[in-house]
Design a protein around this motif. Structure first.
Motif, short mmCIF file in Angstrom:
data_model
loop_
_atom_site.label_atom_id
_atom_site.label_comp_id
_atom_site.label_asym_id
_atom_site.label_seq_id
_atom_site.Cartn_x
_atom_site.Cartn_y
_atom_site.Cartn_z
N HIS A 61 18.53 0.15 49.85
CA HIS A 61 17.15 -0.31 50.01
C HIS A 61 17.03 -1.28 51.18
O HIS A 61 16.12 -1.15 52.01
N ALA A 62 17.94 -2.23 51.27
CA ALA A 62 17.90 -3.19 52.38
C ALA A 62 18.07 -2.48 53.71
O ALA A 62 17.41 -2.82 54.70
N LYS A 63 18.93 -1.48 53.75
CA LYS A 63 19.15 -0.73 54.99
C LYS A 63 17.91 0.08 55.38
O LYS A 63 17.57 0.17 56.57
N THR A 64 17.25 0.66 54.39
CA THR A 64 16.03 1.42 54.67
C THR A 64 14.94 0.50 55.21
O THR A 64 14.23 0.84 56.15
N VAL A 65 14.81 -0.68 54.61
CA VAL A 65 13.83 -1.66 55.08
C VAL A 65 14.11 -2.04 56.53
O VAL A 65 13.19 -2.10 57.36
N ALA A 66 15.37 -2.29 56.85
CA ALA A 66 15.75 -2.64 58.22
C ALA A 66 15.38 -1.53 59.19
O ALA A 66 14.85 -1.77 60.28
N ALA A 67 15.67 -0.29 58.79
CA ALA A 67 15.37 0.86 59.65
C ALA A 67 13.88 1.01 59.87
O ALA A 67 13.42 1.28 61.00
N GLU A 68 13.10 0.83 58.83
CA GLU A 68 11.65 0.97 58.96
C GLU A 68 11.07 -0.14 59.84
O GLU A 68 10.15 0.11 60.64
N LEU A 69 11.60 -1.35 59.71
CA LEU A 69 11.12 -2.45 60.56
C LEU A 69 11.48 -2.21 62.02
O LEU A 69 10.68 -2.52 62.92
N ALA A 70 12.65 -1.64 62.26
CA ALA A 70 13.05 -1.32 63.64
C ALA A 70 12.12 -0.28 64.24
O ALA A 70 11.76 -0.34 65.42
N ALA A 221 13.30 1.72 44.13
CA ALA A 221 13.09 3.08 43.62
C ALA A 221 14.11 3.46 42.54
O ALA A 221 13.83 4.31 41.69
N GLY A 222 15.28 2.84 42.57
CA GLY A 222 16.31 3.18 41.59
C GLY A 222 16.26 2.33 40.33
O GLY A 222 17.17 2.40 39.50
N ALA A 223 15.20 1.56 40.17
CA ALA A 223 15.12 0.63 39.03
C ALA A 223 14.58 1.28 37.76
O ALA A 223 14.44 0.60 36.74
N GLY A 224 14.26 2.57 37.82
CA GLY A 224 13.72 3.23 36.63
C GLY A 224 12.22 3.02 36.51
O GLY A 224 11.58 2.47 37.41
N SER A 225 11.67 3.42 35.37
CA SER A 225 10.21 3.35 35.19
C SER A 225 9.80 2.71 33.88
O SER A 225 8.62 2.76 33.51
N ASP A 226 10.74 2.10 33.17
CA ASP A 226 10.45 1.52 31.86
C ASP A 226 10.14 0.02 32.01
O ASP A 226 11.04 -0.80 32.10
N ASN A 227 8.87 -0.31 32.02
CA ASN A 227 8.47 -1.71 32.19
C ASN A 227 8.97 -2.62 31.08
O ASN A 227 9.13 -3.82 31.27
N SER A 228 9.25 -2.04 29.91
CA SER A 228 9.66 -2.87 28.77
C SER A 228 11.01 -3.53 29.00
O SER A 228 11.34 -4.53 28.37
N THR A 229 11.80 -2.98 29.93
CA THR A 229 13.10 -3.58 30.25
C THR A 229 12.94 -4.81 31.15
O THR A 229 13.87 -5.59 31.33
N GLY A 230 11.76 -4.93 31.75
CA GLY A 230 11.51 -6.05 32.67
C GLY A 230 11.87 -5.74 34.10
O GLY A 230 11.57 -6.52 35.01
#
Length: 255
Positions: A61-70, A221-230
């Motif tokens: 994720h950090a690498k993708t952010v860097a690439a998009e900012l570049a 994006a890899g954090a899942g979709s279950d809000n109940s986990t926080g």
């Protein structure tokens, strides 16, 4: 058509992603391994963005952010906070190591400062820098503001906002943008209110944006979709927060 556009975007990011350069630097005897990327066209007057990763360290994720900012014309550098030999291997070790830096704020601030120096060495203008961070990195971005690093602004994505109440509140010079999940129960209401009061006391130029139905790690994006986990990804919040950050960068880095 939508499929073709998606493929084109993937190819574009993949090509830029390949331009990320590993950078070795040190904190005393500790070897640190960050990543640097320069814009294909420096249309932002050498503005630089320092990226502070989440609690597991430098990730895709950090690498993708860097690439998009570049791609948008910014110099970018991804900080290595933990150092070689200290990278977390699971959530337990990530919690322990991130927790250690949250307690030793001075050590955390030093690692951020060293990474900022590498961003400048890579070509960014020292007078045109913004620090952004995710989760644990968002906490680091806020600490950079509390320490009055010589930066134009800081952006915290779902970062920890807590502060030891015994710490002195000093005036904050960098602009502050906090992007926060409205349902993030890891940041209880008293802590949110204390942070907001801290910003007022520090006479900071601050903004805080809440995203509906979003919890901690809503950009991951890899954090899942279950809000109940926080901890869960929220596509709408992720897209909105990115746009809010870009507007903030335009303002903070304006001549």
């Amino acid at each position: 058509m939508k499929k073709l556009l998606t493929i084109a975007l993937i190819l574009l990011i993949s090509n830029t992603y390949g331009q990320l350069k590993p950078v070795s630097y040190k904190d005393g005897a500790q070897k640190l391994n960050g990543f640097s990327i320069a814009p294909a066209k420096s249309v932002r007057k050498k503005a630089g963005i320092l990226i502070l990763p989440a609690w597991k360290g430098i990730d895709s994720h950090a690498k993708t952010v860097a690439a998009e900012l570049a791609e948008l014309g910014y110099y970018a550098f991804i900080a290595d906070i933990y150092g070689e030999g200290n990278y977390p291997t699971d959530t337990k070790s990530a919690g322990e190591r991130a927790g250690a830096y949250k307690k030793d704020i001075t050590a955390y601030q030093l690692r951020i400062k060293l990474a900022m120096q590498e961003l400048i060495k890579a070509g960014a203008d020292a007078s045109r820098i913004v620090v952004i961070g995710y989760c644990f990195g968002g906490t680091g971005a806020i600490e950079a503001a509390r320490a009055n690093f010589p930066v134009k602004g800081i952006v915290s994505f779902h970062g920890g906002l807590g502060r030891d109440s015994t710490r002195t509140i000093s005036p904050i010079q960098p602009k502050v943008l906090v992007l926060h999940g409205a349902d993030d129960f890891f940041e209880p209401t008293p802590q949110l209110l204390a942070f907001q009061q801290e910003m007022r006391t520090a006479k900071a130029d601050w903004q805080m944006v809440y995203y509906a139905n979003a919890v901690h790690a809503f950009t991951e994006a890899g954090a899942g979709s279950d809000n109940s986990t926080g901890v869960a990804y929220n596509e709408k919040a992720a897209k909105r927060s990115w746009k809010h950050m870009l507007m903030f960068l335009d303002e903070a880095l304006a001549e």
